[in-house]
Enzyme design. Structure first.
Site, PDB file in Angstrom:
ATOM      1  CB  SER A  72      -0.871  -0.043   1.262  1.00  0.00           C
ATOM      2  OG  SER A  72      -2.006   0.750   1.135  1.00  0.00           O
ATOM      3  N   PRO A  73       0.463   2.307  -0.690  1.00  0.00           N
ATOM      4  CG  PRO A  73      -0.888   3.962  -1.608  1.00  0.00           C
ATOM      5  CD  PRO A  73      -0.781   2.486  -1.432  1.00  0.00           C
TER       6      PRO A  73
ATOM      7  CB  CYS B  39       3.735   9.702   3.332  1.00  0.00           C
ATOM      8  SG  CYS B  39       2.278  10.206   2.429  1.00  0.00           S
TER       9      CYS B  39
ATOM     10  CB  ALA C  81       0.449  10.410  -1.549  1.00  0.00           C
TER      11      ALA C  81
ATOM     12  CE1 TYR D 169      -3.759  14.464   2.219  1.00  0.00           C
ATOM     13  CE2 TYR D 169      -4.086  12.117   1.831  1.00  0.00           C
ATOM     14  CZ  TYR D 169      -3.565  13.152   2.597  1.00  0.00           C
ATOM     15  OH  TYR D 169      -2.873  12.873   3.747  1.00  0.00           O
TER      16      TYR D 169
ATOM     17  NE  ARG E 202      -5.456   3.367  -1.042  1.00  0.00           N
ATOM     18  CZ  ARG E 202      -4.687   2.959  -0.032  1.00  0.00           C
ATOM     19  NH1 ARG E 202      -4.192   3.817   0.828  1.00  0.00           N
ATOM     20  NH2 ARG E 202      -4.399   1.677   0.116  1.00  0.00           N
TER      21      ARG E 202
ATOM     22  CG  LEU F 134      -6.469  -2.150  11.342  1.00  0.00           C
ATOM     23  CD1 LEU F 134      -7.541  -1.818  12.376  1.00  0.00           C
ATOM     24  CD2 LEU F 134      -5.113  -2.308  12.025  1.00  0.00           C
TER      25      LEU F 134
END
Ligand SMILES: Cc1cc2nc3c(=O)[nH]c(=O)nc-3n(C[C@H](O)[C@H](O)[C@H](O)COP(=O)(O)O)c2cc1C
Length: 355
Positions: A23-24, A26, A58, A182, A230, A301
């Site tokens: 998963s992306p 940061c 991101a 975002y 996403r 999770l």
């Protein structure tokens, strides 16, 4: 019998060797949006750990679209060149390099969070933030300037430009970030979008900007390679973006030719109550998949091998995205293969650890 978690998945002409996707995340480690050794080692370790796809964090399509001063960006040659060794290494490990293209909108201009996250002032490297409407995310964030129609069109071009650079850098998948509060999510949600022009009001109008971005990304990305999106399937808030809205949105994304929907939730309402239980977002992936027929990814999770396998076996989703569990153990995919009694694809350099 092969575990579904370890079975391949073909998306357009690309074959994922298993269903495990990084998963992306940061890393807050870039300077001027440029990737460095940290990104290579972090992303490279997860590729050698056996994930089928590694999605880079991101990445701002313009400087003002970065969440923080330390986020990656992709709008110039130096940023593109720095990503090349990373995509090459990921591919050398049999994994697929992907990148999440993003604009943080009203949640931008933050400091590096390692020493306490706060809004960066204009006199200390911060910048004016933009959004669909002049509504701040919370008192800790800046009040954005509402984008003009001309600026909205320019941002669509910025996404296109970044996608071209992503291709040049060697990526094989791009993911549009329309989740977590975002910019694209800010346009979608009636709580952050109060515009009265063709980009606000009705669901159709609020979807207009994200769908323009989706079309732009699909137009630029080669037909043999997939594009992911996403989404946040709910704002977890009465009167906010909902799962019903998400289904309508995904149906439009599907028409554009988006290949996979990575189903997350939340992020657009400060203080929203989110039930953080194992697999808490998976029912949304299941609903999006059942009601649109699109390929989905479940995230949130998911930490256990059997939990991931059950999600796939019962067709709640087609791939599993892992974030924090892969920070704890980049070799989770190798350990998944051992767990299911299958041959693990271990880098030869590490083979003696698994004899
Ligand atoms: C350190 C960190 C950074 C993150 N950065 C991003 C990001 O750049 N883009 C994004 O869509 N989600 C981001 N997320 C959210 C994760 O991709 C993931 O959706 C979330 O952590 C839930 O998955 P998990 O329970 O497996 O950690 C981040 C999460 C973490 C822990």
């Amino acid at each position: 019998m092969t575990a579904t978690l370890l079975s391949p998945l073909k998306l357009r002409e690309l074959t994922l060797k298993n269903r495990i996707v990084v998963s992306p995340m940061c890393m807050y480690s870039a300077i001027n949006g440029i990737a460095n050794d940290w990104h290579l080692v972090h992303l490279g370790a997860r590729a050698s750990g056996g994930a089928a796809v590694v999605i880079v964090e991101a990445t701002g399509v313009v400087a003002e679209g970065r969440i923080s001063e330390s986020c990656l960006a992709l709008y110039n040659q130096a940023q593109m060149l720095a990503l090349k060794p990373i995509t090459a290494f990921i591919k050398s490990q049999g994994s697929i390099p992907a990148i999440q293209l993003a604009h943080a909108g009203r949640k931008a201009s933050m400091s590096n969070p390692f020493n306490g996250e706060r809004l960066l002032g204009l006199n200390e490297g911060g910048w004016e933030v933009v959004g669909p409407s002049a509504i701040a995310f919370s008192e800790r964030y800046a009040t954005p300037k509402a984008l003009s129609i001309k600026e909205i069109h320019e941002l669509v071009e910025s996404f296109k430009h970044s996608a071209r650079l992503a291709l040049e850098a060697g990526f094989e998948i791009i993911e549009g970030h329309s989740a977590h509060g975002y910019l694209m999510h800010q346009f979608l949600s009636p709580l952050s979008n109060k515009r009265t022009d063709e980009f606000g009001g009705s669901l159709e109008n609020r979807m207009r900007f994200p769908l323009m971005v989706a079309q732009a990304l699909r137009d630029v990305w080669p037909a043999h390679l997939p594009v992911f999106f996403r989404i946040s399937a709910t704002d977890w808030t009465e009167g906010g973006w909902s799962i019903e809205d998400s289904v309508a949105y995904v149906n439009e994304l599907k028409k554009i030719g988006i290949d996979l929907i990575d189903v997350s939730t939340g992020g657009n309402v400060s203080g929203a109550k989110i039930p953080l239980t194992p697999g808490y977002q998976t029912p949304f992936a299941e609903q999006v998949k059942a009601q649109t027929g699109i390929v989905t990814g479940a995230v949130g999770l998911i930490t256990e091998f059997d939990q991931a396998e059950e999600i796939l076996k019962t067709k709640k989703a087609d791939v599993i995205l892992l974030a924090r569990e892969l920070l704890r153990d980049p070799n989770w995919p190798i350990r998944a293969a051992l767990h299911f009694g299958e041959k693990a694809q271990v880098p030869p350099q590490y083979a003696r650890a698994y004899k």
